[in-house]
Scaffold this motif. Sequence first.
Motif, short mmCIF file in Angstrom:
data_model
loop_
_atom_site.label_atom_id
_atom_site.label_comp_id
_atom_site.label_asym_id
_atom_site.label_seq_id
_atom_site.Cartn_x
_atom_site.Cartn_y
_atom_site.Cartn_z
N SER A 278 12.07 29.07 -12.07
CA SER A 278 12.28 27.71 -11.60
C SER A 278 12.86 27.74 -10.20
N PRO A 279 12.47 26.78 -9.35
CA PRO A 279 13.08 26.72 -8.01
C PRO A 279 14.56 26.36 -8.06
N TRP A 281 16.78 27.95 -9.88
CA TRP A 281 17.45 29.12 -10.45
C TRP A 281 18.89 29.23 -9.98
N ALA A 282 19.12 29.03 -8.70
CA ALA A 282 20.47 29.17 -8.15
C ALA A 282 21.40 28.14 -8.78
N ARG A 283 20.91 26.93 -8.98
CA ARG A 283 21.74 25.89 -9.60
C ARG A 283 22.12 26.27 -11.03
N ALA A 284 21.15 26.78 -11.80
CA ALA A 284 21.44 27.20 -13.17
C ALA A 284 22.44 28.35 -13.19
N ALA A 285 22.30 29.29 -12.24
CA ALA A 285 23.22 30.42 -12.18
C ALA A 285 24.63 29.95 -11.83
N GLU A 286 24.75 29.06 -10.85
CA GLU A 286 26.07 28.54 -10.47
C GLU A 286 26.75 27.87 -11.66
N LEU A 287 26.02 27.03 -12.40
CA LEU A 287 26.61 26.32 -13.53
C LEU A 287 27.02 27.30 -14.63
N SER A 288 26.18 28.30 -14.90
CA SER A 288 26.47 29.26 -15.96
C SER A 288 27.68 30.12 -15.61
N ILE A 289 27.75 30.58 -14.37
CA ILE A 289 28.91 31.38 -13.94
C ILE A 289 30.17 30.53 -13.99
N GLY A 290 30.07 29.29 -13.57
CA GLY A 290 31.22 28.40 -13.64
C GLY A 290 31.69 28.17 -15.07
N ALA A 305 14.01 31.59 -18.34
CA ALA A 305 14.60 30.26 -18.52
C ALA A 305 15.53 30.19 -19.72
N ASP A 306 15.82 31.33 -20.37
CA ASP A 306 16.71 31.37 -21.53
C ASP A 306 18.10 31.80 -21.11
N ILE A 307 19.10 30.98 -21.44
CA ILE A 307 20.49 31.27 -21.08
C ILE A 307 21.28 31.49 -22.36
N THR A 308 21.95 32.64 -22.44
CA THR A 308 22.80 32.96 -23.58
C THR A 308 24.24 33.07 -23.09
N GLN A 328 25.28 22.16 -20.96
CA GLN A 328 24.01 21.72 -21.50
C GLN A 328 23.50 20.46 -20.77
N THR A 329 24.44 19.57 -20.42
CA THR A 329 24.07 18.32 -19.76
C THR A 329 23.61 18.53 -18.33
N GLU A 330 24.26 19.47 -17.62
CA GLU A 330 23.99 19.63 -16.19
C GLU A 330 22.88 20.62 -15.88
N LEU A 331 22.48 21.45 -16.83
CA LEU A 331 21.45 22.44 -16.55
C LEU A 331 20.12 21.77 -16.20
N PRO A 332 19.34 22.36 -15.25
CA PRO A 332 17.99 21.83 -14.99
C PRO A 332 17.16 21.85 -16.27
N ASP A 333 16.16 20.96 -16.33
CA ASP A 333 15.42 20.73 -17.57
C ASP A 333 14.75 21.97 -18.12
N VAL A 334 14.24 22.85 -17.28
CA VAL A 334 13.45 23.97 -17.76
C VAL A 334 14.28 25.00 -18.52
N PHE A 335 15.59 25.02 -18.34
CA PHE A 335 16.43 26.05 -18.93
C PHE A 335 16.91 25.64 -20.32
N ALA A 336 16.91 26.63 -21.24
CA ALA A 336 17.37 26.43 -22.61
C ALA A 336 18.65 27.24 -22.84
N LEU A 337 19.68 26.59 -23.38
CA LEU A 337 20.99 27.22 -23.56
C LEU A 337 21.20 27.59 -25.02
N HIS A 338 21.67 28.82 -25.25
CA HIS A 338 22.10 29.26 -26.58
C HIS A 338 23.54 29.76 -26.42
N ALA A 339 24.49 29.07 -27.04
CA ALA A 339 25.91 29.41 -26.89
C ALA A 339 26.44 29.99 -28.19
N VAL A 340 27.28 31.03 -28.08
CA VAL A 340 27.82 31.72 -29.26
C VAL A 340 29.32 31.86 -29.10
#
Length: 643
Positions: A278-279, A281-290, A305-308, A328-340
């Motif tokens: 996804s274009p 990608w950087a936004r998803a990475a920033e949110l996940s690291i945060g 596009a899978d985030i664990t 989950q709310t802020e991630l771009p649409d293409v990414f799927a979140l799995h939280a454990v």
Amino acid sequence: MRLPLTLVVALTFVLAAALCGVAASFAVTAMEENSEIAVRRALDLNGHDWAEVEADGLQVKLTGMAPDEATRFNALSVVGGEVDPSRVIDRMQIRPSAGLAPPHFSIEILRNDSGISVIGLVPAKMDRQALIASLGRLAQNENVTDLLETASYPVPEGWNDALGFGVKALDMLPRSKISVSAGRVTVKAISDSGADKKRLEDALTRAAPPSIRIGLDIAAPRPVITPFTLRFLIDEEGARFDACTAETATSRARILAAAKSAGAKGSPGCIIGMGVPSPRWARAAELSIGAVAQLGAGSVTIADADITLIAAEGTDQALFDRVVGELQTELPDVFALHAVLPVPEKTTTAGPPEFTATLSPEGQVQLRGRLGSEDMRYMVDSFAKAAFGSASVYTATRIVPELPADWPLRVMAGIEALATLKNGALVVTPDNLRLRGTSHDEEAAASIARHLAEKLGESQSFELDIAYEEPPQTEDAAPDPDLCEAQLVEIQKAEKINFEPGSATIMASSAGIMDRIAELLQNCGPLRLEIQGHTDSQGREEMNKQLSQARAQSVLNELRARRVLTSTYSAVGYGESQPIADNETEEGREANRRIEFHLIRPELLDEETTALEEIEATSTDSATDADADSGAVGASEAAGEDQ
């Protein structure tokens, strides 16, 4: 006595004629002077002081040597504005023009899968057919498009050396653009990998004659990364990446900034490659690291596009729910979140299942721990022997039923990852996979992280501790050129090359240092080296320059006499132009009388240049549109000081 009437009339006419003649003479003289003054003033005001003016009655004669035709015509126009142009007599001449300066000879050679094309202006006396024949041999019977023009001027100095090196560089580079001019060669090319890029840069640097300047712009293509993976974690050792990938330099900068905000130290690496899902990608990475930073500990793995997101054991449930909900709310649409959020395991007397594999630096592998069946043990043993060699594997596992369903997958993925290391240890448990070790590959950790993320899938935790170790130097490998230059400086710090006073003859007492320098250079192999001669400021400047040149040449001759290969060396005298100490003191003058050795380094151009992209797409059919610009390449020049 009265004069006859006829005589009186005759005398009257004569007197009137004389008076008219005098009056006319005065009138003509006044007109000539006025015309000459007016024309002279006009010419001077317009910058034509080279022109001479002479009035002859109604005529105005112009003489002088005009710089060019345009200036002569302008002078005529100025004079025509003061007197009637019909009265102007033009006798001005035009200064003969100096001989035309020779043109700038340069050629562009473009090589790609379609063949070779060459365009530019070359001296008529150059062996053009030999050049085309050489290019034809390189093209291996492919098309060679000759678009060269010639001009009848002498071959400029440095042209043949530059052209010869350009053809040699083209032989090494199947996809390249070579720009050649007198004394300068610019190379733009695409290599197959980062290692290939460095090999080509070293080879071209060593092959270039010392008399030419070179500029290198060799780009390694961005790797295709699959899956496109990022793994960031925070534990007791701090915040860090196990793997980081980005699609552009801007995206990489954003991701690294987010990691530093989360507590990452130093300068973590992040590979730029192709294959981003996804274009954004950087936004998803920033949110996940945060999100990991907000939890305070844990890990996040993004595979395509899978985030664990795996929180640390003991994380507060309310904090976990809030962070995961916001992410989950802020991630771009293409990414799927799995939280454990791991649940603490209950302690059992039998202990948790575990499988271990160790790889020694000598290549010996030991497999221990639990496997689910005989078939599983046979499969693991066979896979390990295929990866490490039959004689290197020792298997001491035991069969324990009722292991987790994904146990075989985790064990096999771990062994495959261990096989990429120089040495290491693998520990597999039901809830984690730990791999530590060393590798000669700087990107091993990122590659292993991508591999495990792809094999294990979502919700699976793994830990990596991979240290990079430089590969050992082969016995016949030449030392690094920069190291050789530094060692030359160290040798001269201990002892100086001395000459007979006012002479280029090396003193007998300096034979020892010349022997040590020759031995070092023999071990260093081919180098583009400039031997520089320097003097103090005593004596005439021109004489000092000649003396420094002769001394530098003497050193070069001494190295040749000691069987040092000097085909890539040059001797240059700088005279008194580069002092390193005060010439007003004897100590300073002694320091300034010296020989120095300096590497001739090429300038590495911008790797992000878009010109290289044209090399892949351009065919010989479009060679006529090829850019003839040789590129503004500031090739590296020898830095100077050592005598």
